[in-house]
Design an enzyme around this catalytic site. Sequence first.
Site, short mmCIF file in Angstrom:
data_model
loop_
_atom_site.label_atom_id
_atom_site.label_comp_id
_atom_site.label_asym_id
_atom_site.label_seq_id
_atom_site.Cartn_x
_atom_site.Cartn_y
_atom_site.Cartn_z
N GLU A 18 1.71 61.45 -1.96
CA GLU A 18 1.88 60.78 -3.25
C GLU A 18 0.51 60.52 -3.86
OE1 GLU A 18 2.97 56.58 -3.28
OE2 GLU A 18 3.81 56.87 -1.29
N CYS B 31 6.65 57.44 0.09
CA CYS B 31 6.33 57.58 1.51
C CYS B 31 7.39 58.33 2.31
CB CYS B 31 6.11 56.20 2.14
SG CYS B 31 5.03 55.15 1.21
N HIS C 79 8.95 53.15 8.87
CA HIS C 79 7.85 53.23 7.90
C HIS C 79 7.11 51.89 7.92
CE1 HIS C 79 5.41 53.68 4.44
NE2 HIS C 79 6.03 52.71 3.78
N1 CAA Z 1 -1.78 32.73 8.72
C1 CAA Z 1 -0.69 33.46 9.05
N2 CAA Z 1 0.11 34.06 8.11
C2 CAA Z 1 -0.23 33.93 6.81
C3 CAA Z 1 -1.36 33.18 6.40
C4 CAA Z 1 -2.15 32.56 7.42
N3 CAA Z 1 -3.23 31.86 7.14
N4 CAA Z 1 -1.43 33.25 5.07
C5 CAA Z 1 -0.39 33.99 4.63
N5 CAA Z 1 0.34 34.41 5.68
C6 CAA Z 1 1.52 35.25 5.68
C7 CAA Z 1 2.52 34.92 4.60
O1 CAA Z 1 3.38 33.86 4.97
C8 CAA Z 1 3.25 36.25 4.47
O2 CAA Z 1 4.17 36.42 5.52
P1 CAA Z 1 5.75 36.26 5.27
O3 CAA Z 1 6.11 37.26 4.19
O4 CAA Z 1 6.36 36.57 6.59
O5 CAA Z 1 5.95 34.83 4.79
C9 CAA Z 1 2.14 37.27 4.71
O6 CAA Z 1 1.09 36.58 5.37
C10 CAA Z 1 1.55 37.88 3.44
O7 CAA Z 1 1.15 36.82 2.60
P2 CAA Z 1 1.54 36.84 1.06
O8 CAA Z 1 3.00 37.17 0.88
O9 CAA Z 1 1.02 35.61 0.42
O10 CAA Z 1 0.66 38.10 0.60
P3 CAA Z 1 0.43 38.68 -0.83
O11 CAA Z 1 1.36 38.09 -1.82
O12 CAA Z 1 -1.03 38.58 -1.11
O13 CAA Z 1 0.75 40.21 -0.64
C11 CAA Z 1 2.33 42.02 -0.48
C12 CAA Z 1 1.79 40.74 0.18
C13 CAA Z 1 3.15 41.63 -1.70
C14 CAA Z 1 3.19 42.75 0.52
C15 CAA Z 1 1.13 42.90 -0.92
O14 CAA Z 1 0.35 43.25 0.18
C16 CAA Z 1 1.57 44.17 -1.64
O15 CAA Z 1 1.86 44.17 -2.82
N6 CAA Z 1 1.56 45.31 -0.90
C17 CAA Z 1 1.91 46.62 -1.47
C18 CAA Z 1 3.38 46.83 -1.56
C19 CAA Z 1 4.02 47.02 -0.19
O16 CAA Z 1 3.38 47.41 0.77
N7 CAA Z 1 5.32 46.77 -0.11
C20 CAA Z 1 6.06 46.99 1.13
C21 CAA Z 1 7.46 47.51 0.86
S1 CAA Z 1 7.37 48.97 -0.16
C22 CAA Z 1 6.91 50.22 0.91
O17 CAA Z 1 7.02 50.10 2.08
C23 CAA Z 1 6.36 51.48 0.31
C24 CAA Z 1 4.89 51.51 0.52
O18 CAA Z 1 4.41 52.03 1.51
C25 CAA Z 1 4.04 50.92 -0.51
#
Ligand code: CAA
Length: 447
Positions: free
Chosen positions: A83, A120, A244
Amino acid sequence: MTAVGIDAIEIRSGKLKLDLPNTFAPQKGDDPEKYTKGLGLNNSSFPDVYEDIVTMGANAAKSLMDRKGLVPADIGRIDVATESAFDHSKPVSTYIAGCLEQVYDDDFRHANKGERKFACVAGTQAIDDAYNWIKAGRHRGRAALVVATDTALYARGDPGEATQGAGAVAMLISEDPSIVELSTHQGYGSMDETDFLKPNQQFPSVDGKRSMQVYLARMREALEDYQSVAGKVHLDDFAYAPFHTPFPGMVRKAALLAYRHIIRDTEIEDDLAGEIGRQPREDDYEDREAYEAAIREHMDELKTTDAYQSWYADAVEPTLGLSREVGNWYTGSVHVARASALRDAIAKDRDFVGETLLVGSYGSGAQAEIHAETVREGWREEIEGLDIDAQLDARYDLSWEEYEDVHDVHEYDKDVEREIEEFTAPSEEFVFTGWGRMNERKYEYIA
Ligand code: CAA
């Protein structure tokens, strides 16, 4: 019936590394454990200035051909899943074949080449195409080369930036395969979604939280669809469940959901009932909201049970080993998870010929696919041949400023005025050398 499946695997990582807890987290003002514990990532692999989807794919393919002693005449089909393509017309497989033709005596003019796109999940779809081609008897005794290659880069500052990665997985699909046989049965969950997409843009538009919900919903549908054709899945049917892995935390959520689904109406649910009660059933609740709240509470308890934790430790955690060190490789990600599982089987000295993997692929946009794979006689020798540990150890550890520079270099529309030196010295590999007369990308083999 002839067995068809994966005969060989080679993995090629980007040669740079971004350390998430020590380099990325301090810049973002975040607790390092958000990355190591929350997302489950230690490092991302990143491409050096002379690396891209073609070099990583061609380098993986060359290692595979050399290790298996193959020549171009042995390969009747080259499909690239990506992709991160930079050309809307000419497929990446032609660039990769062009690279390989620089180092082999013969050419690939006889081979059917293509490019598969569905975020993916395309790597798994390319394997499907190869499987069908062989099963249809159109392969004339030859094998298919499938290359899943991506530079999974996000715009600077996007929440997805922490989950970046870059690498390629080359796989040989053949009759009588050495590593795994693919099941005929498959299950799908597929819907028109706008959770993650790149409409004529290099970096994705992402609705991160929604993408996670879509992943879980489509995966559940794929599991139901798979069971509708293969029969009910039981936990002890399979040794590992490679899924995945955009980041390990995502798989942690998917695994809990899958576990709840699989044990429903089984003895395991009965056994757990004394400890945490039976799973909530929708009919017992006044409305959906109350039912969902009860489910959330039940899942919080379920994940603390010994039964769940020991299943997770055996069947899921071992699939995440490489992902923790390389980040998301998009099309290659589930194939990295499978390799992690097989490496774990070697580490535990498991004799597991004939055992089964439950493989879950997912692509945003969105589609999940689930199938089974049966481990074959030659798996150990093939997986022992991987040199991924040496590659990961040799990666150059980027400082924050170097990371900013190299991210700019890989951004197509960015006018990088300063000259960026390569961080590693290329040797015995394909490298990107610049653009040609028709704006094509050009490559050379460095001996
Ligand atoms: N200690 C331990 N854990 C902590 C922490 C700390 N100090 N601070 C935060 N966390 C945890 C949070 O609780 C959260 O876990 P949970 O979801 O289990 O509650 C985790 O760390 C991540 O924290 P946030 O949710 O606050 O993180 P974020 O909002 O900055 O970003 C995300 C997370 C939205 C997944 C971001 O990384 C993102 O947009 N990623 C790209 C999209 C993606 O990968 N999506 C996955 C599904 S789609 C897919 O699979 C296709 C693909 O390949 C893209």
